[in-house]
Write a protein that holds these residues in place. Structure first.
Motif, mmCIF file in Angstrom:
data_model
loop_
_atom_site.group_PDB
_atom_site.id
_atom_site.type_symbol
_atom_site.label_atom_id
_atom_site.label_comp_id
_atom_site.label_asym_id
_atom_site.label_seq_id
_atom_site.Cartn_x
_atom_site.Cartn_y
_atom_site.Cartn_z
ATOM 1 N N TYR A 68 -8.604 7.598 -6.496
ATOM 2 C CA TYR A 68 -8.306 8.944 -6.559
ATOM 3 C C TYR A 68 -8.922 9.863 -5.601
ATOM 4 N N GLY A 69 -9.608 9.381 -4.363
ATOM 5 C CA GLY A 69 -10.293 10.166 -3.434
ATOM 6 C C GLY A 69 -11.254 10.916 -4.019
ATOM 7 N N ASN A 80 0.784 5.838 -0.975
ATOM 8 C CA ASN A 80 0.299 7.266 -1.411
ATOM 9 C C ASN A 80 0.824 7.647 -2.662
ATOM 10 N N THR A 96 6.953 9.321 -3.899
ATOM 11 C CA THR A 96 6.138 7.926 -3.659
ATOM 12 C C THR A 96 6.754 7.332 -2.576
ATOM 13 N N ASN A 150 -4.416 7.007 -3.517
ATOM 14 C CA ASN A 150 -3.644 5.786 -2.741
ATOM 15 C C ASN A 150 -3.691 4.677 -3.870
ATOM 16 N N TYR A 184 -0.087 11.062 -5.141
ATOM 17 C CA TYR A 184 -0.135 12.365 -4.714
ATOM 18 C C TYR A 184 -1.419 12.860 -4.026
ATOM 19 N N ASP A 244 -4.741 12.761 -2.312
ATOM 20 C CA ASP A 244 -5.694 11.592 -1.948
ATOM 21 C C ASP A 244 -5.559 10.400 -2.457
ATOM 22 N N TYR A 272 0.976 -1.375 -0.118
ATOM 23 C CA TYR A 272 -0.043 0.012 0.137
ATOM 24 C C TYR A 272 0.823 1.232 -0.059
#
Length: 336
Positions: free
Chosen positions: A107-108, A76, A327, A82, A78, A80, A74
């Motif tokens: 993409y949040g 992140n 990243t 993930n 950029y 939000d 897992y």
């Protein structure tokens, strides 16, 4: 207007992979979702050990050392955004190997506005690929072959698309000399359903590489050539355009050497076969495309480590992308 906003977001997600992207759908398939891949420059096809995440990048790397391992990664990207993946690998009684995996990118929440600048709420987007793979060793040889099949789902605002793709890979592994070689043909497939009426191509890519375990030194170096399906991947950087005293404009010239070098990734594993490993790499394309003129950003460099504790392995990686964002990926491998 929502259609325009969703389409704009789709374009952003595609070009986030730099200049090679932007013309294909499901670009998330070519991103590094595991710490090992991220630490070794974004793509590596010559690693052959118990790390089950490798099979998503070269299916021929699937081997009996991975038997019974669950890998979860897992990180992140950029803001939000993930991403991550999970794989389970097993070896059958006949010596053939199987893997089951899932890769995702979320993409949040994204704020939506109409043409008058008025808020129209938020929308989301996500990509998911479910995969199955198979590999085996060619009898009485040091050659391995494997393949994956992937079922893909992508959602952007109120639009969805489904696709299917396959990967084919081969490896040469010689434990006596320490030489490994690999090649993978990834994302051979098509859309089953499109976002609208027009169907788009998948991000097909060819990667090849060699690596060598040094004698009497716990180091394995990796030399990888990426994006072999496309020769000209360099571009003229507008920030390097020169304006003469007479007002003439001279764009940056991109020659044979520039194109050749941007296919190259050079990396190394340090303290191989130990409980604690280090991974280092430099991606020439990423370094050249993401560097800021007159500022040292170290774009293109990546590093990570692996810590092995009996049945549990931990991994972490960090890659330099831009001054604004980088990243970081975490990984956990458990022997079930």
């Amino acid at each position: 207007m929502r259609q325009v906003l969703a389409s704009s977001f789709l374009l952003f997600s595609l070009v986030s992979q730099a200049q090679v992207g932007g013309s294909d759908i499901y670009s998330f398939l070519n991103m590094a979702h595991s710490p090992r891949q991220n630490a070794l420059g974004g793509i590596n096809v010559t690693s052959y050990d118990e790390n089950g995440s490798q099979v998503l990048y070269n299916p021929a790397s699937l081997n009996s050392e991975m038997h019974g391992r669950l890998n979860v990664n897992y990180g992140n990207f950029y803001g939000d955004v993930n991403m991550g993946n999970a794989t389970y690998t097993t070896t059958l009684k006949n010596g053939r190997n199987l893997h089951f995996g899932v890769t995702f990118m979320g993409y949040g929440e994204i704020d939506g506005y109409n043409e008058y600048g008025e808020s129209i709420g938020t929308f989301t987007g996500n990509d998911i690929a479910v995969s199955m793979g198979y590999s085996y060793q060619i009898e009485d040889s040091d050659f391995y072959i494997g393949s994956n099949i992937k079922f893909i789902s992508s959602s952007l605002e109120s639009y969805t698309s489904y696709g299917i793709a396959a990967d084919i890979g081969g490896m040469y592994v010689n434990p006596e000399t320490g030489w490994n070689a690999g090649v993978s043909f990834r994302n051979l497939g098509f859309q089953l359903t499109s976002y609208q009426d027009e169907r788009e191509s998948l991000p097909f890519t060819i990667t090849a590489g060699v690596s060598k375990q040094l004698e009497n030194v716990p180091i394995r170096w990796h030399f990888t050539l990426e994006n072999l399906q496309q020769w000209e991947i360099a571009f003229s950087n507008p920030n390097r355009t020169q304006v003469g005293l007479d007002g003439s404009v001279s764009e940056e010239e991109v020659g044979f050497f520039d194109h050749a070098l941007r296919h190259v990734i050079f990396g190394a594993d340090l303290f191989t076969n130990k409980k604690f490993n280090l991974h280092l790499a430099y991606n020439f394309r990423r370094g050249e495309e993401m560097k800021v003129l007159e500022q040292r950003s170290f774009a293109g460099f990546s590093a990570g480590f692996s810590l092995k504790l009996n049945r549990i392995h931990f991994e972490y990686s960090h890659s330099r992308v831009t001054l604004a964002g980088n990243t970081n990926l975490l990984g956990l491998s458990i022997k079930l």
